[in-house]
Design an enzyme around this catalytic site. Structure first.
Site, PDB file in Angstrom:
ATOM      1  N   ARG A  24       0.822  -1.220   0.000  1.00  0.00           N
ATOM      2  CA  ARG A  24       0.000   0.000   0.000  1.00  0.00           C
ATOM      3  C   ARG A  24       0.854   1.268   0.000  1.00  0.00           C
ATOM      4  O   ARG A  24       0.509   2.252   0.658  1.00  0.00           O
ATOM      5  CB  ARG A  24      -0.947   0.028   1.205  1.00  0.00           C
ATOM      6  CG  ARG A  24      -2.057  -0.990   1.132  1.00  0.00           C
ATOM      7  CD  ARG A  24      -3.189  -0.516   0.220  1.00  0.00           C
ATOM      8  NE  ARG A  24      -4.204  -1.538   0.056  1.00  0.00           N
ATOM      9  CZ  ARG A  24      -5.359  -1.557   0.714  1.00  0.00           C
ATOM     10  NH1 ARG A  24      -5.649  -0.614   1.562  1.00  0.00           N
ATOM     11  NH2 ARG A  24      -6.220  -2.516   0.501  1.00  0.00           N
ATOM     12  N   ARG A  28      -3.834   6.601   0.399  1.00  0.00           N
ATOM     13  CA  ARG A  28      -4.395   7.813   1.012  1.00  0.00           C
ATOM     14  C   ARG A  28      -3.485   8.578   1.960  1.00  0.00           C
ATOM     15  O   ARG A  28      -3.792   9.697   2.334  1.00  0.00           O
ATOM     16  CB  ARG A  28      -5.713   7.464   1.713  1.00  0.00           C
ATOM     17  CG  ARG A  28      -6.822   7.199   0.719  1.00  0.00           C
ATOM     18  CD  ARG A  28      -8.044   6.606   1.374  1.00  0.00           C
ATOM     19  NE  ARG A  28      -7.745   5.258   1.880  1.00  0.00           N
ATOM     20  CZ  ARG A  28      -8.626   4.475   2.466  1.00  0.00           C
ATOM     21  NH1 ARG A  28      -9.853   4.904   2.661  1.00  0.00           N
ATOM     22  NH2 ARG A  28      -8.287   3.266   2.867  1.00  0.00           N
ATOM     23  N   ARG A  37      -7.093  10.818  -6.681  1.00  0.00           N
ATOM     24  CA  ARG A  37      -8.300  10.071  -6.339  1.00  0.00           C
ATOM     25  C   ARG A  37      -9.531  10.968  -6.483  1.00  0.00           C
ATOM     26  O   ARG A  37     -10.576  10.537  -6.976  1.00  0.00           O
ATOM     27  CB  ARG A  37      -8.122   9.557  -4.909  1.00  0.00           C
ATOM     28  CG  ARG A  37      -9.292   8.931  -4.233  1.00  0.00           C
ATOM     29  CD  ARG A  37      -9.549   7.539  -4.732  1.00  0.00           C
ATOM     30  NE  ARG A  37     -10.652   6.982  -3.968  1.00  0.00           N
ATOM     31  CZ  ARG A  37     -11.911   7.372  -4.086  1.00  0.00           C
ATOM     32  NH1 ARG A  37     -12.229   8.306  -4.951  1.00  0.00           N
ATOM     33  NH2 ARG A  37     -12.850   6.824  -3.341  1.00  0.00           N
ATOM     34  N   ASP A  74      -6.590  -3.203  -7.534  1.00  0.00           N
ATOM     35  CA  ASP A  74      -7.112  -3.823  -6.320  1.00  0.00           C
ATOM     36  C   ASP A  74      -7.336  -5.310  -6.585  1.00  0.00           C
ATOM     37  O   ASP A  74      -7.581  -5.710  -7.724  1.00  0.00           O
ATOM     38  CB  ASP A  74      -8.425  -3.167  -5.884  1.00  0.00           C
ATOM     39  CG  ASP A  74      -8.762  -3.555  -4.446  1.00  0.00           C
ATOM     40  OD1 ASP A  74      -8.192  -2.946  -3.534  1.00  0.00           O
ATOM     41  OD2 ASP A  74      -9.556  -4.490  -4.251  1.00  0.00           O
ATOM     42  N   TYR A 147     -14.355 -12.411   0.088  1.00  0.00           N
ATOM     43  CA  TYR A 147     -15.123 -11.233  -0.339  1.00  0.00           C
ATOM     44  C   TYR A 147     -16.286 -11.622  -1.259  1.00  0.00           C
ATOM     45  O   TYR A 147     -17.371 -11.054  -1.181  1.00  0.00           O
ATOM     46  CB  TYR A 147     -14.216 -10.210  -1.026  1.00  0.00           C
ATOM     47  CG  TYR A 147     -13.253  -9.538  -0.074  1.00  0.00           C
ATOM     48  CD1 TYR A 147     -13.670  -8.488   0.737  1.00  0.00           C
ATOM     49  CD2 TYR A 147     -11.934  -9.968   0.036  1.00  0.00           C
ATOM     50  CE1 TYR A 147     -12.797  -7.872   1.627  1.00  0.00           C
ATOM     51  CE2 TYR A 147     -11.047  -9.360   0.921  1.00  0.00           C
ATOM     52  CZ  TYR A 147     -11.489  -8.312   1.717  1.00  0.00           C
ATOM     53  OH  TYR A 147     -10.626  -7.709   2.591  1.00  0.00           O
TER      54      TYR A 147
HETATM   55  O1  1CP Z   1       0.186   0.513  -3.304  1.00  0.00           O
HETATM   56  C1  1CP Z   1      -0.302  -0.618  -3.365  1.00  0.00           C
HETATM   57  O2  1CP Z   1      -0.123  -1.500  -2.518  1.00  0.00           O
HETATM   58  C2  1CP Z   1      -1.082  -0.989  -4.621  1.00  0.00           C
HETATM   59  C3  1CP Z   1      -2.492  -0.929  -4.576  1.00  0.00           C
HETATM   60  C4  1CP Z   1      -3.377  -1.879  -3.775  1.00  0.00           C
HETATM   61  C5  1CP Z   1      -3.211  -3.237  -3.431  1.00  0.00           C
HETATM   62  C6  1CP Z   1      -1.994  -4.122  -3.639  1.00  0.00           C
HETATM   63  C7  1CP Z   1      -4.669  -1.489  -3.340  1.00  0.00           C
HETATM   64  C8  1CP Z   1      -5.233  -0.140  -3.499  1.00  0.00           C
HETATM   65  N1  1CP Z   1      -5.283  -2.595  -2.793  1.00  0.00           N
HETATM   66  C9  1CP Z   1      -4.417  -3.672  -2.817  1.00  0.00           C
HETATM   67  C10 1CP Z   1      -4.669  -5.045  -2.353  1.00  0.00           C
HETATM   68  C11 1CP Z   1      -5.868  -5.346  -1.532  1.00  0.00           C
HETATM   69  N2  1CP Z   1      -7.149  -4.869  -1.655  1.00  0.00           N
HETATM   70  C12 1CP Z   1      -5.899  -6.310  -0.491  1.00  0.00           C
HETATM   71  C13 1CP Z   1      -4.699  -7.169  -0.092  1.00  0.00           C
HETATM   72  C14 1CP Z   1      -3.770  -6.464   0.814  1.00  0.00           C
HETATM   73  C15 1CP Z   1      -4.297  -6.112   2.193  1.00  0.00           C
HETATM   74  O3  1CP Z   1      -4.583  -7.026   2.965  1.00  0.00           O
HETATM   75  O4  1CP Z   1      -4.418  -4.901   2.453  1.00  0.00           O
HETATM   76  C16 1CP Z   1      -7.203  -6.362   0.045  1.00  0.00           C
HETATM   77  C17 1CP Z   1      -7.695  -7.238   1.169  1.00  0.00           C
HETATM   78  C18 1CP Z   1      -7.990  -5.448  -0.699  1.00  0.00           C
HETATM   79  C19 1CP Z   1      -9.452  -5.166  -0.548  1.00  0.00           C
HETATM   80  C20 1CP Z   1      -9.685  -3.747  -0.260  1.00  0.00           C
HETATM   81  N3  1CP Z   1      -9.634  -2.762  -1.197  1.00  0.00           N
HETATM   82  C21 1CP Z   1      -9.893  -3.143   0.988  1.00  0.00           C
HETATM   83  C22 1CP Z   1      -9.941  -3.864   2.341  1.00  0.00           C
HETATM   84  C23 1CP Z   1     -11.311  -4.150   2.770  1.00  0.00           C
HETATM   85  C24 1CP Z   1     -11.350  -4.852   4.104  1.00  0.00           C
HETATM   86  O5  1CP Z   1     -11.690  -6.033   4.164  1.00  0.00           O
HETATM   87  O6  1CP Z   1     -11.004  -4.217   5.121  1.00  0.00           O
HETATM   88  C25 1CP Z   1     -10.021  -1.757   0.774  1.00  0.00           C
HETATM   89  C26 1CP Z   1     -10.305  -0.692   1.786  1.00  0.00           C
HETATM   90  C27 1CP Z   1      -9.831  -1.537  -0.624  1.00  0.00           C
HETATM   91  C28 1CP Z   1      -9.796  -0.216  -1.327  1.00  0.00           C
HETATM   92  C29 1CP Z   1      -8.438   0.246  -1.716  1.00  0.00           C
HETATM   93  N4  1CP Z   1      -7.530  -0.506  -2.445  1.00  0.00           N
HETATM   94  C30 1CP Z   1      -6.402   0.248  -2.688  1.00  0.00           C
HETATM   95  C31 1CP Z   1      -6.604   1.547  -2.085  1.00  0.00           C
HETATM   96  C32 1CP Z   1      -5.628   2.691  -2.168  1.00  0.00           C
HETATM   97  C33 1CP Z   1      -7.869   1.529  -1.486  1.00  0.00           C
HETATM   98  C34 1CP Z   1      -8.525   2.678  -0.735  1.00  0.00           C
HETATM   99  C35 1CP Z   1      -9.643   3.254  -1.549  1.00  0.00           C
HETATM  100  C36 1CP Z   1      -9.515   4.710  -1.913  1.00  0.00           C
HETATM  101  O7  1CP Z   1      -8.456   5.276  -2.146  1.00  0.00           O
HETATM  102  O8  1CP Z   1     -10.589   5.305  -1.981  1.00  0.00           O
END
Ligand code: 1CP
Length: 342
Positions: A24, A28, A37, A74, A147
Site C-alpha cells: 500500500r 491515502r 483520487r 485492487d 469477499y
Molecule cells: O500501493 C499498493 O499497494 C497498490 C495498490 C493496492 C493493493 C496491492 C490497493 C489499493 N489494494 C491492494 C490489495 C488489496 N485490496 C488487499 C490485499 C492487501 C491487504 O490485505 O491490504 C485487500 C484485502 C484489498 C481489498 C480492499 N480494497 C480493501 C480492504 C477491505 C477490508 O476487508 O477491510 C479496501 C479498503 C480496498 C480499497 C483500496 N484498495 C487500494 C486503495 C488505495 C484503497 C482505498 C480506496 C480509496 O483510495 O478510496
C-alpha cells in the site's frame, strides 16, 4: 543491463544493499494520491484509467525512490471481471453482491474488462527507471472467495467459513475456478511486462488445519506451477498473512520464491526454519512506521540485524496505515538507502 536489485534477492542471490518497497505504498497517506483520487471521482475509475493508475503507481517512487513499484489496482477487480457487481463505498470499503459459485469463465470478456490494468502496466514500464522492478499482483483464491461469498470484509468471515466447512466440495469448485482466473490474470500481467508478482492471501490466518492446506497451500501451489510451466522460475512472492505456525509448510510446499512475513511472526525463527529455501520479505509493524522517530529507527535496525545475510526484501507486515506521515516513510527510505551489509 545488470539485474534489478529486487530480482536478485528473489533469486536468492546475496546483495550488500537491501531492496525495499511497502505494501500500500500508493494510497491515502499521500496528498498527491488524494488529489488524483479526487480527480478520478471513484476508486474503480482510478483503477481502470490507465494514465491515472500509472501515475498513482509511480507517485511513491518519485517521492521515496523505492526499489520496486507495485501496480496500482485492487484484488477485487478479479471478481468484477468475472461478472460480480462491485462497488467501493466512501469510507465503508468494498461491497459485492454475494455469490458462491463461478460458472465457465469467458476469458475474452474477462480480459476486455481487465485491459486497462494491462495497459497501466505497459505505461508504468515505459516510465519506470531500468533499475526498479514492477510488481504485479492478485488476491489468492481463499481471500478473494472471502469477499465473493460474504460481499464485504469484516476481518472474521465466519459466514464464509461456515459455508465452506459445511459444503467442502462446492467450496473446492469455487476455489478451483479462482485458481484458473488468477493464473490467467497473472500470466496476462507477466505478458504486459511485470518483473515479479505477489499473491495476497490477507485472510490466510483465518483457516485452521486441514483447511489451510486445502484452500491456501494447494491453490497457491497450483497457481505457481501453472505460471512456472510457461515462465520457469518467474519470481512469485506469497503473502499468507497471519499464517503463524503454517508459514513453514506454505514456504516449503507452494513453490513460491519469496514469503511475505506479517509483524506477528519472528523473522529470526523464519530464517532458521525456512530461510534456506525461500527469500523473505516484510515484518515491520505498520504502527512502527506510523510512530516514526526512535521507535521506527529501532524497529528497522532490529529487522536488519535479524535479516543478517539472508536474501531479504524490506517491507511492512501489512499495508501502510492511512494516517502515516509521509516524513516517516522518507525516514525509512533514508535509513535503508544508507545501509550496506558486508
Ligand atoms: O500501493 C499498493 O499497494 C497498490 C495498490 C493496492 C493493493 C496491492 C490497493 C489499493 N489494494 C491492494 C490489495 C488489496 N485490496 C488487499 C490485499 C492487501 C491487504 O490485505 O491490504 C485487500 C484485502 C484489498 C481489498 C480492499 N480494497 C480493501 C480492504 C477491505 C477490508 O476487508 O477491510 C479496501 C479498503 C480496498 C480499497 C483500496 N484498495 C487500494 C486503495 C488505495 C484503497 C482505498 C480506496 C480509496 O483510495 O478510496
Amino acid at each position: 543491463m545488470t539485474k534489478k536489485l529486487l530480482i536478485q534477492v528473489l533469486e536468492r542471490e546475496y546483495t550488500t544493499s537491501i531492496p525495499f518497497w511497502l505494501m500500500r505504498q500508493a494510497g491515502r497517506y499521500l496528498p498527491e494520491y488524494r488529489a488524483l483520487r479526487a480527480e478520478a471521482g471513484s476508486f474503480l475509475n482510478l483503477c481502470f484509467s490507465p494514465d491515472m493508475a500509472a501515475a498513482a503507481t509511480l507517485q511513491p517512487i518519485d517521492r521515496f525512490d523505492m526499489d520496486a513499484a507495485i501496480l496500482f489496482s485492487d484484488i477485487l477487480v478479479v471478481p468484477h471481471a468475472l461478472g460480480q457487481k462491485l462497488d467501493f463505498r466512501e469510507g465503508e470499503g468494498p461491497r459485492l453482491e454475494p455469490q458462491k459459485k463461478i460458472n465457465e469463465i469467458n476469458f475474452e470478456t474477462f480480459d476486455k474488462k481487465l485491459a486497462p490494468v494491462y495497459e497501466t502496466i505497459r505505461i508504468v514500464k515505459k516510465n519506470l527507471a531500468g533499475d526498479k522492478a514492477l510488481i504485479g499482483f492478485a488476491g489468492a483464491p481463499w481471500t478473494i472467495a472471502c469477499y465473493m461469498v460474504q460481499g464485504y470484509g469484516d476481518g472474521e468471515f465466519s459466514e464464509v467459513k461456515k459455508f465452506a466447512f459445511n459444503n467442502t466440495a462446492e467450496f473446492d469448485r469455487l476455489i478451483e475456478k479462482l485458481v484458473e482466473a488468477t493464473t490467467h490474470y497473472l500470466i496476462e500481467q507477466i505478458k504486459a511486462g511485470v518483473d515479479a508478482v505477489q499473491i495476497f492471501d490477507s485472510w490466510a490466518g483465518l483457516l485452521p488445519e486441514p483447511y489451510f492446506g486445502r484452500w491456501v497451500i494447494i491453490p497457491t501451489q497450483n497457481i505457481v506451477t501453472n505460471i512456472h510451466k510457461l515462465y520457469p522460475g518467474f519470481p512469485i512472492i506469497g503473502f499468507p498473512r497471519r499464517a503463524g505456525m503454517f508459514y513453514q509448510d506454505y514456504a516449503e510446499q507452494t513453490g513460491i520464491s519469496c514469503v511475505g512475513l506479517d509483524q506477528h511472526c519472528s523473522l529470526e525463527q523464519a530464517i532458521c526454519s525456512f530461510g534456506s529455501k525461500v527469500a523473505l520479505q516484510g515484518n515491520l509493524d505498520p504502527v512502527a512506521l506510523l510512530a516514526g522517530g526512535k521507535t521506527l529507527e529501532g524497529e528497522i535496525k532490529r529487522i536488519l540485524a535479524e535479516a543478517g545475510k539472508s536474501p531479504f526484501i524490506f517491507n511492512l507486515g501489512h499495508g501502510v496505515i492511512k494516517e502515516t506521515p509521509p516524513e516517516n516513510v522518507a525516514q525509512l527510505a533514508k535509513l535503508l538507502k544508507s545501509y550496506q551489509r558486508e
